[in-house]
Structures are given as C-alpha cells and as structure tokens.
Write a protein that holds these residues in place. Structure first.
Motif, PDB file in Angstrom:
ATOM      1  N   ARG A   1      13.758  15.387  15.527  1.00 19.34           N
ATOM      2  CA  ARG A   1      14.585  16.023  16.549  1.00 19.34           C
ATOM      3  C   ARG A   1      15.205  14.949  17.438  1.00 19.34           C
ATOM      4  N   PRO A   2      16.326  15.258  18.062  1.00 12.55           N
ATOM      5  CA  PRO A   2      17.032  14.231  18.851  1.00 12.55           C
ATOM      6  C   PRO A   2      16.206  13.638  19.981  1.00 12.55           C
ATOM      7  N   ASN A   3      15.267  14.393  20.532  1.00 10.51           N
ATOM      8  CA  ASN A   3      14.501  13.887  21.689  1.00 10.51           C
ATOM      9  C   ASN A   3      13.304  13.020  21.288  1.00 10.51           C
ATOM     10  N   GLY A   4      13.159  12.711  20.006  1.00 13.42           N
ATOM     11  CA  GLY A   4      12.058  11.869  19.548  1.00 13.42           C
ATOM     12  C   GLY A   4      10.856  12.644  19.056  1.00 13.42           C
ATOM     13  N   SER A   5      10.854  13.963  19.241  1.00 14.55           N
ATOM     14  CA  SER A   5       9.761  14.769  18.699  1.00 14.55           C
ATOM     15  C   SER A   5      10.060  15.124  17.241  1.00 14.55           C
ATOM     16  N   TRP A   6       9.039  15.675  16.577  1.00 12.29           N
ATOM     17  CA  TRP A   6       9.197  16.099  15.184  1.00 12.29           C
ATOM     18  C   TRP A   6       8.680  17.527  15.052  1.00 12.29           C
ATOM     19  N   ARG A   7       9.425  18.325  14.286  1.00 18.05           N
ATOM     20  CA  ARG A   7       8.993  19.694  14.023  1.00 18.05           C
ATOM     21  C   ARG A   7       8.122  19.706  12.781  1.00 18.05           C
ATOM     22  N   LEU A   8       6.905  20.185  12.942  1.00 16.75           N
ATOM     23  CA  LEU A   8       5.957  20.291  11.830  1.00 16.75           C
ATOM     24  C   LEU A   8       5.926  21.737  11.335  1.00 16.75           C
ATOM     25  N   ARG A   9       6.184  21.934  10.057  1.00 17.45           N
ATOM     26  CA  ARG A   9       6.000  23.240   9.413  1.00 17.45           C
ATOM     27  C   ARG A   9       4.956  23.061   8.325  1.00 17.45           C
ATOM     28  N   TRP A  10       3.998  23.954   8.277  1.00 10.49           N
ATOM     29  CA  TRP A  10       2.940  23.769   7.289  1.00 10.49           C
ATOM     30  C   TRP A  10       2.363  25.092   6.837  1.00 10.49           C
ATOM     31  N   THR A  11       1.758  25.058   5.654  1.00  7.49           N
ATOM     32  CA  THR A  11       0.969  26.181   5.169  1.00  7.49           C
ATOM     33  C   THR A  11      -0.390  25.650   4.754  1.00  7.49           C
ATOM     34  N   ASN A  12      -1.409  26.436   5.031  1.00  2.00           N
ATOM     35  CA  ASN A  12      -2.792  26.023   4.781  1.00  2.00           C
ATOM     36  C   ASN A  12      -3.390  26.974   3.755  1.00  2.00           C
ATOM     37  N   ALA A  13      -3.614  26.482   2.548  1.00  2.00           N
ATOM     38  CA  ALA A  13      -4.195  27.297   1.474  1.00  2.00           C
ATOM     39  C   ALA A  13      -5.690  27.040   1.396  1.00  2.00           C
ATOM     40  N   GLY A  14      -6.442  27.681   2.316  1.00  2.00           N
ATOM     41  CA  GLY A  14      -7.902  27.596   2.295  1.00  2.00           C
ATOM     42  C   GLY A  14      -8.473  26.254   2.658  1.00  2.00           C
ATOM     43  N   HIS A  15      -7.730  25.425   3.353  1.00  2.00           N
ATOM     44  CA  HIS A  15      -8.110  24.039   3.634  1.00  2.00           C
ATOM     45  C   HIS A  15      -8.585  23.901   5.077  1.00  2.00           C
ATOM     46  N   PRO A  16      -9.375  22.858   5.402  1.00  2.00           N
ATOM     47  CA  PRO A  16      -9.724  22.609   6.801  1.00  2.00           C
ATOM     48  C   PRO A  16      -8.468  22.424   7.651  1.00  2.00           C
ATOM     49  N   PRO A  17      -8.484  22.839   8.914  1.00  2.00           N
ATOM     50  CA  PRO A  17      -7.262  22.829   9.737  1.00  2.00           C
ATOM     51  C   PRO A  17      -6.817  21.421  10.115  1.00  2.00           C
ATOM     52  N   PRO A  18      -5.499  21.230  10.270  1.00  2.00           N
ATOM     53  CA  PRO A  18      -5.009  19.931  10.760  1.00  2.00           C
ATOM     54  C   PRO A  18      -5.532  19.669  12.167  1.00  2.00           C
ATOM     55  N   LEU A  19      -5.668  18.395  12.484  1.00  2.00           N
ATOM     56  CA  LEU A  19      -6.117  17.990  13.820  1.00  2.00           C
ATOM     57  C   LEU A  19      -5.007  17.167  14.463  1.00  2.00           C
ATOM     58  N   VAL A  20      -4.619  17.538  15.659  1.00  2.00           N
ATOM     59  CA  VAL A  20      -3.573  16.837  16.402  1.00  2.00           C
ATOM     60  C   VAL A  20      -4.204  16.112  17.587  1.00  2.00           C
TER      61      VAL A  20
ATOM     62  N   SER B   1       4.404  26.621  12.473  1.00  2.00           N
ATOM     63  CA  SER B   1       5.200  25.502  12.970  1.00  2.00           C
ATOM     64  C   SER B   1       4.610  24.999  14.282  1.00  2.00           C
ATOM     65  N   HIS B   2       4.873  23.743  14.561  1.00  2.00           N
ATOM     66  CA  HIS B   2       4.344  23.112  15.775  1.00  2.00           C
ATOM     67  C   HIS B   2       5.215  21.894  16.065  1.00  2.00           C
ATOM     68  N   THR B   3       5.423  21.626  17.338  1.00  2.00           N
ATOM     69  CA  THR B   3       6.203  20.456  17.737  1.00  2.00           C
ATOM     70  C   THR B   3       5.267  19.283  18.017  1.00  2.00           C
ATOM     71  N   LEU B   4       5.520  18.181  17.358  1.00  2.00           N
ATOM     72  CA  LEU B   4       4.743  16.957  17.565  1.00  2.00           C
ATOM     73  C   LEU B   4       5.535  16.056  18.504  1.00  2.00           C
ATOM     74  N   GLU B   5       5.056  15.931  19.736  1.00  2.80           N
ATOM     75  CA  GLU B   5       5.737  15.135  20.739  1.00  2.80           C
ATOM     76  C   GLU B   5       5.574  13.639  20.448  1.00  2.80           C
ATOM     77  N   PRO B   6       6.448  12.793  21.002  1.00  2.00           N
ATOM     78  CA  PRO B   6       6.271  11.350  20.841  1.00  2.00           C
ATOM     79  C   PRO B   6       4.882  10.907  21.290  1.00  2.00           C
ATOM     80  N   GLY B   7       4.246  10.072  20.504  1.00  2.00           N
ATOM     81  CA  GLY B   7       2.897   9.604  20.814  1.00  2.00           C
ATOM     82  C   GLY B   7       1.792  10.442  20.212  1.00  2.00           C
TER      83      GLY B   7
END
Length: 454
Positions: free
Chosen positions: A308-327, A359-365
């Motif tokens: 994204r223009p402001n330095g963040s990234w848009r995360l889109r994901w699907t979880n097929a029975g897997h342990p959850p992502p950690l941010v 979906s989730h927004t990953l901010e800079p850092g």
C-alpha cells in the motif's frame, strides 16, 4: 526388530539355557545377568544402554572395575563408560584411553584376553597419573562381523581369583550386545542424516522479496530417521504482491515428503492463475487432489501480501486446519490472527467445502510468523499454553534481527522423543522512524517481565 533387540533376545535365551545347566554360584551369576539384560529397555538411548552393559558385565563376574570404550573409524577412543571408579577419576586423569599398551593390543588384535598380572605383562605400559591401580584384566572386542566398535574390559575380581573361561564367555556375550547397540545407533544416525538432507533439498529456495525481509527454518523430528511433510514457500505475484505458504502433510515417510513437493508445485501454478484469492487457491488444490484419487491430508496457510502507498501491506489469507498466524506489532505485542468466524478444514477431508478467507493490515515494523504444529505442540501441555509460550517468546525478541528471532524460537520448541518436524517462516515489514521509536520504548518497558517457556 532391530539388531540390538535381536542380540539382546538371543543372549537372554542363551543365558537362560545355561542357567538351567549351571549349579551353585554360577547359577546366581547368570540369574543376575538375565535380570540385567531384561532391564535394558528397547527405548533406552545409546549411552544409557552402554552404561548398563558395562555395569552388568562387572556384576556378572564380580569385578571391581569395568570400562567400555567406543572407537571411531580411525581406531581412536571417543567415548568411555565406566563402573567402580571414583566420580572424579575421569576428570583427574584428564583424557580418554590411548590405543597403546594392552588396550591398543585389543584394538589391533580384536580377540578376548585374560591377563592375571598386569604389572608382569610385557604389553602393559602402566597407568596414567591419578588412575587407580589394577592388577588383573579381562578384555574383549566389541564387534559385529568385521567391524570393531570398541572394547569391553574388566579388572580385579573381588575374590582375588584370576578371571576364568566362564567369565570370558559372559564378557564376550555382553560385548556382542554392545556391538549390536552401537551398530544400530550409527545406522539410525546415517538414516536420520539422509532423511534430513532429502527434506532440505525438497524445500524450495526462498526468493528475494524486495522490500520485505524473510527468514525460514526447518528442523526435523527429534532423532528420527524419517522424512516429513512440513514445508514453506514464497513466490511473486502481480504488481509487487507476494504469495507465501506454510503447510504440513500428514505422515512421516518418503511418500509424505514427495507429496509435500507435489503440493508446493501445484500451489505455485494455482497462484499464478488466481493470485488474489487464497481461499479459492486452496479449494482448487483440494479438488485437484480429490480428482486424482489421492488420500493426502494436509494443513496449510496460503496468504498474499499487497503493498500500500503508506508503507503498510494488506494480508489476505486462508487457514486450512493450520495453527494461526502470529503477528508481532510495531510496538512489540504478539497477537494471533485467529478469527472467531468459520474456520477452514484441512485439505483431503471435503473438497466441496469452501475455505474462509480473512484480511489484515500489516503496519510498517510488523513481523508475521507462520509455522507448523511441531513448533508448538507438546504432549505434556495444553495447546493454548504452548501458543501462549510462543507469543511470550516472540514478544521478548521484538526488534531482534529476524535471523536471531528464528533461531531462538526454533531452539525453544518442545523437546522429547515425540517431538514433531517443525517449519517456521517469518516476514518483516520495513519499519519507519516512528515505528522504530515506539518499538524501542516498548522493549524497555516490557522485556524484563517476559519469561521464556521451558
């Protein structure tokens, strides 16, 4: 049944047969030996079994001292197991035995020997400083066929008598058990190394993700000579986007590893076809496997990242029975992306069921961690406790280089004989000056309170 177990069972049978024919003191000695052999469980590790072998040998012939030395391929002692000596003797002597004197004779001439008077034997070179003085010796090679793995030797019968032919037979039988144990352990290690090498070659190389930082680790199951189905991958999409995957095929064999490689290749093709739809990609993969008649089951996370223009990234994901992502947020707080709405199921169960997408927004850092269940699952602890431990450890490492974060998290994974394979993929979103400042303040206030999981 392993060679170790076969040798142990054969020796127990032989000893029992001799026990039936042996009167008096010999009867009691053989009885103790049978009990010792039966106590050597098949699940014991190499060092434990070898220590029990030398202790059983000393008890069987009533010797004051016993030693079992393991040789490497160059004929040099690399390990020594002893009984009857003072606890600090090894440290006081300061080195392992050299292949000289009578011990060297056993290495060069691998046959049983009985020495009634060590001081008078021309092959003897004496004892090193701080070594207890010993008078008589019974020794024999530890060998399987033409391979000599070391030697087993006993000194000084407690009754002062020289070692007998019967003592020699008992020592030879126990040396055979030790040989089978060592051969089996080394064969196991060769299989484990080969399996790990195969697994690593099947894992794809990670590309340069441009502004994103990326690190990944894979560790095989604890001391297991099996290949597994854990994997990770990353590949480019359109307009600066990236796709990342972490998955785990059910099973631990060559078929699982090859299936993992097949899934990795299929996901790459599907992502090129539908680069912005992780849920659709996973469902198409599941349907394709179903059409082939495959009985493969796997858990996985497929995610796409869009700048994204402001330095963040848009995360889109699907979880097929897997342990959850950690941010790990720019402020150093760890949060699981585990939406309360419908959860996906592993592939291979029902290819008609649509996979949910989030979906989730990953901010800079921000740092994103994807991993397989071998990183967190521990049969002795609830999964929620294990996940809390991972989050706490990640928070304590906030701001550390990704290489350090990956290494320390991998080193802290559950230990024990039931440990599973583990894969870890970590992405770092470039941080701006404001995020760096907030992170520094957060680490100063939070870091002292963190406790890393045992």
């Amino acid at each position: 049944m392993t060679d170790e177990e076969k040798a142990r069972h054969a020796l127990v049978a032989e000893m029992r047969l001799r026990l039936e024919k042996s009167p008096g003191d010999e009867d009691r000695r053989l009885g103790r030996l049978v009990e010792d052999l039966l106590a050597m469980g098949a699940d014991l590790d190499l060092a434990t079994v070898l220590q029990r072998v030398v202790e059983a040998a000393a008890r069987a012939v009533d010797a004051r001292y016993g030693s079992l030395g393991v040789l490497n391929e160059e004929g040099v002692f690399t390990e020594l197991f002893t009984t009857g000596t003072e606890p600090g003797m090894r440290a006081a002597v300061g080195h392992l035995p050299h292949s000289t004197g009578i011990l060297g004779h056993l290495v060069r001439e691998p046959y049983p020997i009985r020495v009634p008077d060590l001081a008078a034997d021309p092959r003897s070179t004496g004892f090193p400083p701080n070594h207890p003085v010993m008078h008589s010796l019974l020794g024999g090679p530890i060998r399987i066929r033409d391979t000599v793995y070391g030697n087993l030797y006993l000194t000084d019968r407690r009754d002062g008598q020289p070692f007998s032919r019967g003592d020699e037979n008992l020592l030879t039988a126990l040396a055979n058990v030790a040989g089978a144990v060592i051969e089996n352990a080394r064969h196991h290690e060769r299989l484990r190394a080969t399996a790990e090498d195969l697994q690593r070659h099947l894992l794809p190389e990670l590309p340069d993700l441009g502004p994103l930082q990326i690190q990944a680790r894979y560790h095989p199951a604890h001391s297991s000579p099996r290949v597994g189905g854990d994997w990770y991958q990353a590949f480019p999409g359109l307009e600066g986007a990236w796709s990342i995957v972490v998955g785990d095929v059910v099973g631990h064999d060559t078929s699982s590893a090859l299936t993992m490689y097949l899934l990795s290749s299929m996901l790459y093709v599907l992502t090129l076809d539908e680069p912005h739809a992780p849920a659709r990609i996973v469902q198409r993969l599941d349907q394709a496997l179903h059409r082939t008649g495959s009985d493969t089951m796997a858990t996985l996370i497929v995610a796409t990242l869009h700048p994204r223009p402001n330095g963040s990234w848009r995360l889109r994901w699907t979880n097929a029975g897997h342990p959850p992502p950690l941010v790990l947020t720019p402020a150093g707080a760890a949060t699981y992306l585990d939406p309360s709405e419908a959860q996906g199921i592993m592939i291979g169960v029902d290819p008609t069921q649509a996979q949910p997408e989030h979906s989730h927004t990953l901010e800079p850092g921000t740092t994103l961690l994807l991993y397989t269940d071998g990183l967190v699952e521990d049969p002795q602890r609830p999964i929620t406790e294990c996940l809390d431990g991972l989050a706490t450890l990640a928070e304590s490492l906030a701001g550390a280089p990704l290489e350090q974060l990956c290494d320390e998290i991998m080193d802290a994974r559950p230990a024990g004989p039931h440990r599973d394979d583990a894969a870890l993929l970590v992405l770092g979103i470039p941080a701006g000056p404001a995020a760096q400042s907030a992170l520094g303040e957060n680490r100063q206030s939070l870091a002292p309170g963190f406790t890393r999981p045992d």
